[in-house]
Design an enzyme around this catalytic site. Structure first.
Site, PDB file in Angstrom:
ATOM      1  N   ASP A  35       0.885  -1.208  -0.270  1.00 24.00           N
ATOM      2  CA  ASP A  35      -0.336  -0.057   0.169  1.00 24.00           C
ATOM      3  C   ASP A  35       0.867   1.218   0.180  1.00 24.00           C
ATOM      4  O   ASP A  35       0.241   2.147  -0.417  1.00 24.00           O
ATOM      5  CB  ASP A  35      -0.952   0.225   1.126  1.00 24.00           C
ATOM      6  CG  ASP A  35      -2.326  -0.897   0.940  1.00 24.00           C
ATOM      7  OD1 ASP A  35      -2.197  -1.617  -0.327  1.00 24.00           O
ATOM      8  OD2 ASP A  35      -2.832  -0.778   2.057  1.00 24.00           O
ATOM      9  N   PHE A  38       1.420   3.028  -3.716  1.00 26.16           N
ATOM     10  CA  PHE A  38       0.325   3.519  -4.420  1.00 26.16           C
ATOM     11  C   PHE A  38       0.847   4.661  -5.207  1.00 26.16           C
ATOM     12  O   PHE A  38       1.279   5.577  -4.590  1.00 26.16           O
ATOM     13  CB  PHE A  38      -1.026   3.647  -3.827  1.00 26.16           C
ATOM     14  CG  PHE A  38      -1.912   2.498  -3.872  1.00 26.16           C
ATOM     15  CD1 PHE A  38      -2.810   1.967  -4.767  1.00 26.16           C
ATOM     16  CD2 PHE A  38      -2.321   1.780  -2.564  1.00 26.16           C
ATOM     17  CE1 PHE A  38      -3.241   0.982  -4.812  1.00 26.16           C
ATOM     18  CE2 PHE A  38      -3.251   0.675  -2.529  1.00 26.16           C
ATOM     19  CZ  PHE A  38      -3.555   0.337  -3.651  1.00 26.16           C
ATOM     20  N   TYR A 144     -11.602   5.032   4.662  1.00 26.30           N
ATOM     21  CA  TYR A 144     -10.478   5.052   4.020  1.00 26.30           C
ATOM     22  C   TYR A 144     -10.374   6.678   3.737  1.00 26.30           C
ATOM     23  O   TYR A 144     -11.050   7.442   3.763  1.00 26.30           O
ATOM     24  CB  TYR A 144     -10.614   4.535   2.553  1.00 26.30           C
ATOM     25  CG  TYR A 144     -10.703   2.941   2.714  1.00 26.30           C
ATOM     26  CD1 TYR A 144      -9.571   2.259   2.495  1.00 26.30           C
ATOM     27  CD2 TYR A 144     -12.023   2.260   2.695  1.00 26.30           C
ATOM     28  CE1 TYR A 144      -9.625   0.728   2.762  1.00 26.30           C
ATOM     29  CE2 TYR A 144     -11.884   0.621   2.804  1.00 26.30           C
ATOM     30  CZ  TYR A 144     -10.920   0.230   2.632  1.00 26.30           C
ATOM     31  OH  TYR A 144     -10.777  -1.439   2.865  1.00 26.30           O
TER      32      TYR A 144
END
Length: 202
Positions: A35, A38, A144
């Site tokens: 992650d 990204f 998120y």
């Protein structure tokens, strides 16, 4: 001795929970989170499904991720120091010429088995699965940084998961599959024992 462990799986399957627990119990252990690689939101394409394509390999800077993993392979002690990981006194004495000390790297992410330059790096590979209903329920309870737009799960996240899992299964046959519906303790115990056995048998 150096060992790389892959912790892959479906979104909200428990990858990070398992990884963080292993970090606290495995010796001289570092982690690379997919992650963290990204790309910026303005670099993420909008697909034919109408959604920004976050759940595809091109949303990630995989070359940078591979470079980070290779940095650990070349010098795990230096890598640990630069990432604030405390090593055992024995490990501090280990250099590239002395392999008797164990160093472990966990690579965690949802597409870690879908990029060929990483495929051969893993000594142990784990993958957490969840059925559709439970995965959607867990996803809906998460907050998120960039909130999910309406319809994202059914229109993009789950279809991409099914596509990438099929692709993964066709090119990697060394993965141990874990049932994400079992307790976190049971998953951890199984993975920890599997890693311990691999260390003893290496």
């Amino acid at each position: 001795m150096k060992m790389i462990i892959g912790i892959g799986g479906v979104t909200n399957g428990g990858k990070t929970t398992l990884t963080n627990r292993l970090l606290g119990t495995l010796p001289n252990c570092c982690v690379v989170y997919q992650d963290d690689f990204f790309k910026k939101p303005d670099q993420i394409e909008v697909g034919e499904d109408g959604f920004r394509q976050w759940d595809v390999i091109t949303a990630l800077d995989m070359e940078a991720m591979v470079s980070t993993v290779r940095g650990w392979q070349e010098n795990p002690v230096k890598f640990a120091h630069s990432h604030g990981v405390r090593l055992s006194p024995e490990a501090e004495e280990c250099d590239s010429l002395k392999e008797e000390r164990i160093h472990i790297l966990i690579v965690e992410g949802f597409l870690i088995y879908n990029y060929k330059p990483l495929m051969d790096a893993y000594d142990k590979s784990f993958y957490i699965s969840l059925p559709y209903e439970e995965c959607k329920r867990r996803r809906s309870t998460r907050t998120y940084t960039i909130p999910d737009p309406p319809g994202l799960f059914d229109g993009h996240v789950w279809p991409m998961y099914l596509k990438h899992r099929k692709e993964m299964e066709s090119q990697c046959d060394r993965i141990e599959y874990l049932d994400g519906l079992t307790s976190k303790d049971d998953i951890y115990d199984h993975v920890f024992e599997s890693i311990q056995n691999a260390i003893l048998n290496s």
